[in-house]
Design an enzyme around this catalytic site. Structure first.
Site, PDB file in Angstrom:
ATOM      1  N   GLY A  50       4.532 -37.605   3.709  1.00  0.00           N
ATOM      2  CA  GLY A  50       5.317 -36.413   3.364  1.00  0.00           C
ATOM      3  C   GLY A  50       4.595 -35.116   3.658  1.00  0.00           C
ATOM      4  O   GLY A  50       5.157 -34.036   3.508  1.00  0.00           O
ATOM      5  N   HIS A  51       3.355 -35.208   4.103  1.00  0.00           N
ATOM      6  CA  HIS A  51       2.545 -33.987   4.309  1.00  0.00           C
ATOM      7  C   HIS A  51       1.777 -34.089   5.613  1.00  0.00           C
ATOM      8  O   HIS A  51       0.557 -34.253   5.580  1.00  0.00           O
ATOM      9  CB  HIS A  51       1.577 -33.815   3.143  1.00  0.00           C
ATOM     10  CG  HIS A  51       1.099 -32.409   2.962  1.00  0.00           C
ATOM     11  ND1 HIS A  51       0.033 -31.881   3.648  1.00  0.00           N
ATOM     12  CD2 HIS A  51       1.549 -31.417   2.165  1.00  0.00           C
ATOM     13  CE1 HIS A  51      -0.182 -30.638   3.259  1.00  0.00           C
ATOM     14  NE2 HIS A  51       0.737 -30.338   2.362  1.00  0.00           N
ATOM     15  N   PHE A  52       2.267 -34.022   6.704  1.00  0.00           N
ATOM     16  CA  PHE A  52       3.660 -33.825   7.091  1.00  0.00           C
ATOM     17  C   PHE A  52       3.999 -34.864   8.152  1.00  0.00           C
ATOM     18  O   PHE A  52       3.127 -35.215   8.949  1.00  0.00           O
ATOM     19  CB  PHE A  52       3.859 -32.424   7.674  1.00  0.00           C
ATOM     20  CG  PHE A  52       3.614 -31.333   6.672  1.00  0.00           C
ATOM     21  CD1 PHE A  52       4.579 -30.991   5.747  1.00  0.00           C
ATOM     22  CD2 PHE A  52       2.410 -30.648   6.660  1.00  0.00           C
ATOM     23  CE1 PHE A  52       4.358 -29.968   4.828  1.00  0.00           C
ATOM     24  CE2 PHE A  52       2.193 -29.635   5.741  1.00  0.00           C
ATOM     25  CZ  PHE A  52       3.162 -29.286   4.825  1.00  0.00           C
TER      26      PHE A  52
END
Length: 168
Positions: A37-39
């Site tokens: 999620g990052h990224f």
């Protein structure tokens, strides 16, 4: 470095009790759920974890200076700067220096570098207090051993060691 368990320090590179400094080396894992999620497609170590790496390095220095008779808890991060991105596979060296210790609080300066380039820095304040659980002290002693912290004598080894910040 085990990001999911907040185990940020891989090894102690240098400890100088007289100068009250510690240098750690910490390899960002190539894979971690955090990067999903990052990224996506552009994995970056979250900035908050850079501050955590610095805080943990400061905490390990303070624990060692106190011969593991007091726990260090993060109280504040001031003047924190994130100067560039840190990516999977990079090694972050953190240098921590104790500036002041008293009245239950310690002020330290920390900086992180990748290949000699400054990537982050901050003033870190830690609150010190007796360990709230004996298991926590044991966990941190085993962590210190795992990361190669030079131990010398601990406060439980000799009564004279307690409070002597330069005792090894």
């Amino acid at each position: 470095m085990r990001l999911e368990y907040f185990q940020m320090i891989d090894k102690v590179v240098e400890l100088d009790l007289e100068a009250r400094t510690l240098r750690t080396a910490n390899t960002v894992p190539c894979e971690s759920p955090i990067f999903e999620g990052h990224f996506p497609g552009h994995p970056l170590l979250p900035g908050v974890l850079l501050f955590e790496i610095m805080a943990q390095s400061c905490g390990m220095l303070l624990l060692r200076l106190h011969n593991y008779d007091r726990m260090a808890f993060l109280a504040s991060v001031d003047k924190g700067k994130l100067r560039t991105f840190v990516t999977p596979g990079q090694v972050i060296e953190v240098f921590a220096r104790l500036d002041h210790d008293g009245s239950g609080f310690a002020r330290l300066k920390a900086e992180g570098r990748v290949e000699g380039k400054l990537v982050c820095n901050a003033d870190v304040t830690l609150k010190t207090m007796p360990f709230p659980a004996p298991e926590l002290r044991g966990y941190l002693l085993s962590t210190a051993e795992r990361i190669g912290m030079p131990m010398g004598e601990t406060a439980t080894d000799t009564a004279e060691a307690a409070g002597n910040l330069t005792h090894v």
